[in-house]
Scaffold this active site. Structure first.
Site, PDB file in Angstrom:
ATOM      1  N   ILE A   9       0.845  -1.202   0.000  1.00 29.72           N
ATOM      2  CA  ILE A   9       0.000   0.000   0.000  1.00 29.72           C
ATOM      3  C   ILE A   9       0.882   1.254   0.000  1.00 29.72           C
ATOM      4  O   ILE A   9       0.747   2.117  -0.883  1.00 29.72           O
ATOM      5  CB  ILE A   9      -0.948  -0.008   1.226  1.00 29.72           C
ATOM      6  CG1 ILE A   9      -1.851  -1.241   1.199  1.00 29.72           C
ATOM      7  CG2 ILE A   9      -1.756   1.287   1.285  1.00 29.72           C
ATOM      8  CD1 ILE A   9      -2.849  -1.309   0.066  1.00 29.72           C
ATOM      9  N   ALA A  44      -0.964 -13.804  -2.940  1.00 30.44           N
ATOM     10  CA  ALA A  44      -0.495 -13.074  -4.131  1.00 30.44           C
ATOM     11  C   ALA A  44      -1.520 -13.099  -5.269  1.00 30.44           C
ATOM     12  O   ALA A  44      -1.187 -12.889  -6.422  1.00 30.44           O
ATOM     13  CB  ALA A  44       0.861 -13.586  -4.611  1.00 30.44           C
ATOM     14  N   ILE A  45      -2.770 -13.336  -4.881  1.00 29.62           N
ATOM     15  CA  ILE A  45      -3.823 -13.412  -5.901  1.00 29.62           C
ATOM     16  C   ILE A  45      -4.318 -12.011  -6.266  1.00 29.62           C
ATOM     17  O   ILE A  45      -4.497 -11.156  -5.394  1.00 29.62           O
ATOM     18  CB  ILE A  45      -5.010 -14.263  -5.381  1.00 29.62           C
ATOM     19  CG1 ILE A  45      -4.579 -15.727  -5.263  1.00 29.62           C
ATOM     20  CG2 ILE A  45      -6.234 -14.136  -6.292  1.00 29.62           C
ATOM     21  CD1 ILE A  45      -5.593 -16.608  -4.569  1.00 29.62           C
ATOM     22  N   HIS A  47      -7.550 -10.597  -7.246  1.00 30.16           N
ATOM     23  CA  HIS A  47      -8.887 -11.161  -7.096  1.00 30.16           C
ATOM     24  C   HIS A  47      -9.836 -10.732  -8.205  1.00 30.16           C
ATOM     25  O   HIS A  47      -9.620  -9.730  -8.876  1.00 30.16           O
ATOM     26  CB  HIS A  47      -9.447 -10.785  -5.730  1.00 30.16           C
ATOM     27  CG  HIS A  47      -8.814 -11.547  -4.614  1.00 30.16           C
ATOM     28  ND1 HIS A  47      -9.059 -12.881  -4.401  1.00 30.16           N
ATOM     29  CD2 HIS A  47      -7.915 -11.178  -3.681  1.00 30.16           C
ATOM     30  CE1 HIS A  47      -8.350 -13.295  -3.364  1.00 30.16           C
ATOM     31  NE2 HIS A  47      -7.632 -12.283  -2.911  1.00 30.16           N
ATOM     32  N   LYS A 251     -12.365 -15.923   2.132  1.00 25.97           N
ATOM     33  CA  LYS A 251     -12.540 -16.521   0.811  1.00 25.97           C
ATOM     34  C   LYS A 251     -12.188 -17.999   0.817  1.00 25.97           C
ATOM     35  O   LYS A 251     -12.412 -18.694  -0.149  1.00 25.97           O
ATOM     36  CB  LYS A 251     -11.653 -15.790  -0.207  1.00 25.97           C
ATOM     37  CG  LYS A 251     -12.075 -14.352  -0.446  1.00 25.97           C
ATOM     38  CD  LYS A 251     -11.249 -13.741  -1.572  1.00 25.97           C
ATOM     39  CE  LYS A 251     -11.574 -12.275  -1.776  1.00 25.97           C
ATOM     40  NZ  LYS A 251     -11.083 -11.420  -0.652  1.00 25.97           N
ATOM     41  N   CYS A 406      22.524 -20.833  -5.858  1.00 25.25           N
ATOM     42  CA  CYS A 406      21.418 -21.674  -5.380  1.00 25.25           C
ATOM     43  C   CYS A 406      21.119 -22.718  -6.452  1.00 25.25           C
ATOM     44  O   CYS A 406      20.686 -22.384  -7.548  1.00 25.25           O
ATOM     45  CB  CYS A 406      20.182 -20.830  -5.090  1.00 25.25           C
ATOM     46  SG  CYS A 406      18.682 -21.794  -4.816  1.00 25.25           S
ATOM     47  N   CYS A 451      22.827 -22.990   0.051  1.00 25.51           N
ATOM     48  CA  CYS A 451      23.249 -21.679  -0.449  1.00 25.51           C
ATOM     49  C   CYS A 451      23.278 -20.557   0.562  1.00 25.51           C
ATOM     50  O   CYS A 451      23.917 -19.540   0.334  1.00 25.51           O
ATOM     51  CB  CYS A 451      22.407 -21.257  -1.646  1.00 25.51           C
ATOM     52  SG  CYS A 451      20.728 -20.783  -1.222  1.00 25.51           S
TER      53      CYS A 451
END
Lengths: 488, 420
Positions: A9, A44-45, A47, A251, A406, A451
């Site tokens: 935000i 991380a959707i 919507h 949800k 890595c 790593c």
């Protein structure tokens, strides 16, 4: 002016306000780096915008739909990994099918395009081959999807700094200072910063900030959500985001393929007490629920022993369910952008534009656009996502691209060094976590057992500090307590 | 991409890969390329500063670094092409005669085309996420290998008050190492009712240093914000489930996860080799050839071993197999599955093809047995063994002549029973 909080935000607001000529913007963050609050551990959707009742939650309903549209442009401008594969909300019973129709109606009211209800087996199976056979119907929201949320915050801050925003990391705001009912600045752990506008995007701590400013008194409750994430080679995965029918509280547990190619399931939704804002721990019960709920939506999940990590995130839950996004006559100059529960990530770009509107219309600030504002930011070139031909070219340009740090995520030394330079360029502190979030090193099946020590060596060398004093996260998280020969 | 040709590519320069490369040269293979991503040879050996290495292979009791030094010098003396700081990104089975290994280094990418490959990529450590520990993930949670590397490669002291999860040999050795350096090791916690490591190590690493061993206990939660503050421990029953109301806490600043290893087989998985879900390594025949013809495996990438000598032995076996393959002499006579019978967790090789006259089966039991007898009913064979524990791999040597008589049964069952 000051923005408190460099989460998604605050960073979105910083980026949008950096378009204007006549603002001196300070982005203040208590953590060493950007996005370490709710922004770092969520679904991380992006919507679909069908879930938010416009009567009960007008702010959420409006900003979610607008935010989702803006993200499509932002991910291109800022080179943020994204995948708008669409969302399926699944119904298993007659009652749930009715619920789908209500959601569709609500979505239409909110202005969501493309919604339809599918009941045809073969259509559903084609859209999502891993769909559970008991699914009777689904609401198909093709505009939804997933982004890389932590990379999004980092990209926003990089772009904001590129456009003149000043950052203050490791700086905790103690209180907002007012004089004659007007904001005059903030007192921080590193001294006073003067400002006539203060925007509160402090996430989990926004209630304390608002209270100190003498604005609204409300309580932000941390709502914990727990997740499993699976090995990138482990399947079956899903091609769409799968949700159950939502409840009034949540949800529900979703099944997701992340932008990095891992299957992820979660979250739960359990309210903690307002004093538990640092309780990021997972629980046996919570994870059991995640597994059971996710299992319902699909034909199959990967075996549990292919889960490479479990984690929990905290969402800032406002008292009445809707975002608190407004200015005040008293104290003049104070704006709350608080209570950004779900769909906070989706709404973030729209929240930023709403803040601009509030500044112009409610605070009467004249904003002049810059002649030169750079909307673009490029991500770190990722070896793992390149073809072999591109990899050869990368190594030719910078031989450090030929040094694998890595193994499981194929992250190279060049990427780690670039990440450290970028952390420095936004004024943040270099930590192991900061590098992980920028390169994805240590996010594979060994979770850094191979790593992390390489990362620590590279940080120590880059910063010219002792190995033991490298921090994994914040102060107190040093990798060791000293050198062996100096201790003996 | 530049192409390079080889007879055999060995991936991994630890004990298995080095022993394989040495053997290949001793068997007169012309072009052997050894690829390793570290800056020096030896794999994990340089961080294992205790002794017990090379007792059979070198006929001397060496430390890890000494054994690594010895193997490396043999490899270099014999003219193996060693590619250090080079990572094998991809292994591709092109066809029976050709495999491709894509190698990345500072010089660029090369495509090594080879007749045979020996995968000796070792193992990775199981993580805190794989063993049912909930709660926070603060600083101070390390795997045992990380602690060894921190202390003995980089000279960093990880913490003061330590709890170790897992009583395998690695956990015990790390407990001793920390105690020697002045840390207080508050407990070694083992979920099983018996220790995972050798008795010798229980005595020398724990008892000699007064470190408590809590059997049938499990760490359930880690608590701490920036740094570990404490762990919540519970007793477990014989099914390894937590017993209610037995929780207690141990204050500590460091948690070491020593919960075992897993074969590091991403390359083989992606190349399409069949993986044994129990060992976590590929399914192999007597010469440690995987389901991809000409692709061999050795060491901890095959199965988690407890002695480096066994690892070296496997490297040599794979090398012998690769040479036979190149001479078109690796001819399968039959296909016989080895079945894990009573009290047997796994057996390697999992498949017998009549390739080798003297066969060594490596196995691990589920429960310790004091007076054990290994029974193979198909061969009507019984072998007495004084004691078999899960801490030690047991070996069974069988001659192929016996097996060839029972191939019609299509299987061989290995049982470990209590002798009466």
């Amino acid at each position: 002016m000051i923005i408190i909080g460099a989460g998604v935000i605050g960073a979105s607001i910083a980026r949008v306000l950096s378009k204007y000529e006549n603002l001196e913007i300070h982005l203040v963050e208590m953590e060493p780096d950007a996005g370490w609050g709710a922004s770092r551990a969520n679904t991380a959707i992006i919507h679909g915008g069908y879930d938010d009742d416009p009567q009960k939650y007008p702010m959420r309903a409006r900003l979610c739909v607008r935010g989702a549209k803006l993200w499509r442009r932002w991910v291109r401008e800022l080179d943020i990994p994204a995948n708008f594969s669409g969302i399926l909300v699944l119904a298993f019973t007659e009652e749930e099918i009715e619920e789908l129709h209500k959601l569709r109606e609500r979505g239409l009211k909110n202005g969501v395009p493309g919604l339809r209800i599918l009941q045809d087996r073969d259509v559903l199976q084609t859209l999502e081959p891993n769909l559970n056979d008991n699914v009777r119907a689904a609401l198909w929201a093709p505009v939804g999807g997933v982004i890389n949320s932590i990379e999004a915050v980092i990209a926003l801050v990089e772009n904001a700094v590129d456009n003149g925003v000043m950052t203050h990391f490791n700086t905790r705001v103690l209180s907002v200072k007012t004089s004659c009912s007007e904001v005059v600045g903030v007192e921080t752990s590193r001294g006073f910063i003067e400002a006539d506008v203060v925007i509160n995007a402090a996430g989990l701590y926004a209630d304390e900030i608002s209270k100190s400013a003498g604005a609204d008194e409300f309580t932000i409750r941390p709502r914990i959500g727990e997740y499993y994430i699976f090995d990138e080679d482990a399947g079956p995965k899903v091609t769409r985001v799968l949700f159950p029918v939502p409840t009034p509280v949540t949800k529900g547990v979703a099944v997701i393929k992340t932008t990095e190619g891992n299957l992820m399931i979660g979250p739960t939704a359990r309210d903690l007490s307002p004093s538990e804002k640092e309780e990021w721990g997972t629980s046996e019960k919570g994870l059991e629920v995640v597994w059971k709920e996710a299992r319902r939506l699909v034909k199959a999940l990967p075996p549990l022993n292919k889960a490479i990590k479990t984690f929990a995130g905290l969402r800032p839950e406002p008292p009445h369910g809707d975002f608190i996004l407004k200015s005040y006559e008293e104290p003049y100059g104070f704006i709350n952008a608080a209570g950004m529960r779900s769909p906070g990530l989706t709404s973030a770009p729209a929240v930023a534009y709403e803040v601009v509107r509030i500044m112009k219309e409610e605070l009467g600030i004249e904003l002049e656009e810059k002649h030169q504002w750079n909307p673009f930011r490029r991500g770190i070139k990722r070896f793992s996502k390149a073809t072999n031909r591109e990899r050869a070219e990368l190594i030719q340009e910078d031989p450090d691209y030929g040094v694998i740090v890595c193994k499981h995520r194929l992250v190279t030394k060049a990427e780690v060094i670039e990440a450290m330079k970028r952390i420095r360029s936004i004024g943040a502190e270099i930590t192991v976590r900061g590098i992980k979030y920028r390169t994805w090193a240590g996010m594979g099946r060994c979770q850094g057992a191979f790593c992390i020590l390489q990362l620590i060596r590279l940080i120590a060398e880059f910063e010219g500090i002792a190995l033991w004093s490298v921090k994994l996260t914040k102060r107190g998280s040093e990798v060791g307590i000293g050198d062996i020969y100096t201790l003996v | 991409m530049r192409k390079v040709y080889a007879d055999t590519v060995v991936i991994g320069g630890g004990a298995a890969g080095l022993a394989a490369a040495i053997k290949l040269k001793d068997l007169s293979v012309n072009k052997v390329i050894l690829v390793d991503d570290r800056e020096r040879l030896g794999g994990i050996l340089p961080q294992c500063i205790h002794t017990g290495f090379g007792v059979h292979y070198s006929k001397r009791d060496l430390t890890g670094p000494e054994f690594a030094e010895e193997l490396s010098s043999f490899v270099l003396d014999r003219g193996v092409d060693v590619f250090l700081n080079s990572y094998a990104l991809e292994l591709r089975y092109v066809d029976y005669y050709e495999k491709s290994v894509i190698v990345a280094s500072r010089k660029g990418l090369i495509d090594v085309r080879t007749r045979t490959v020996i995968v000796a990529t070792g193992a990775r450590e199981r993580t805190v996420y794989e063993i049912g520990i909930f709660g926070d993930r603060p600083a101070g949670v390390y795997t045992a290998g990380m602690v060894q590397a921190l202390m003995d490669l980089y000279g960093v002291m990880p913490g003061k008050e330590v709890v170790i999860v897992g009583s395998g040999d690695v956990g015990l050795i790390v407990a001793r190492r920390l105690a020697m350096q002045g840390a207080t090791v508050k407990a070694v916690i083992e979920v099983k009712p018996w220790p995972g490591g050798l008795i010798r190590n229980i005595v020398q690493c724990l008892e000699d240093f007064g470190i408590p061993l809590l059997l049938s206990h499990a760490v359930r939660r880690i608590v701490g914000h920036e740094r570990v503050e404490r762990v919540i421990v519970t007793k477990v029953d014989d099914k390894l489930s937590p017993i209610p109301n037995t929780e207690f806490e141990i204050k500590c600043d460091t948690v070491v996860i020593a919960a075992g290893l897993k074969p590091e087989v991403q390359l083989l998985e992606r190349a399409g080799a069949l993986i044994d879900p129990v060992t976590g390594g590929p399914v192999v025949n007597e010469y440690l050839e995987t389901s991809l013809p000409g692709v061999f495996v050795a060491g901890n990438a095959l199965v988690i071993n407890d002695l480096v000598d066994t690892v070296a032995e496997q490297g040599e076996t794979a090398a012998e197999g690769a040479v036979l393959f190149m001479n078109d002499k690796l001819i399968a006579k039959y296909y016989l599955r080895v079945i894990c019978g009573s009290n047997v967790r796994f057996i390697v090789p999992q498949v017998l093809m009549g390739l080798k006259e003297e066969i060594t089966l490596y196995g691990r039991v589920i429960m310790p047995m004091r007076r054990a007898v290994i029974r193979i009913p198909e061969l009507m064979l019984s072998m007495q063994q004084a004691m078999i524990t899960p801490a030690e791999i047991f070996k069974v040597n069988i001659s192929e002549r016996k097996i060839s008589k029972v191939v019609k049964l299509h299987k061989l069952t290995i049982n470990v029973l209590e002798s009466r």
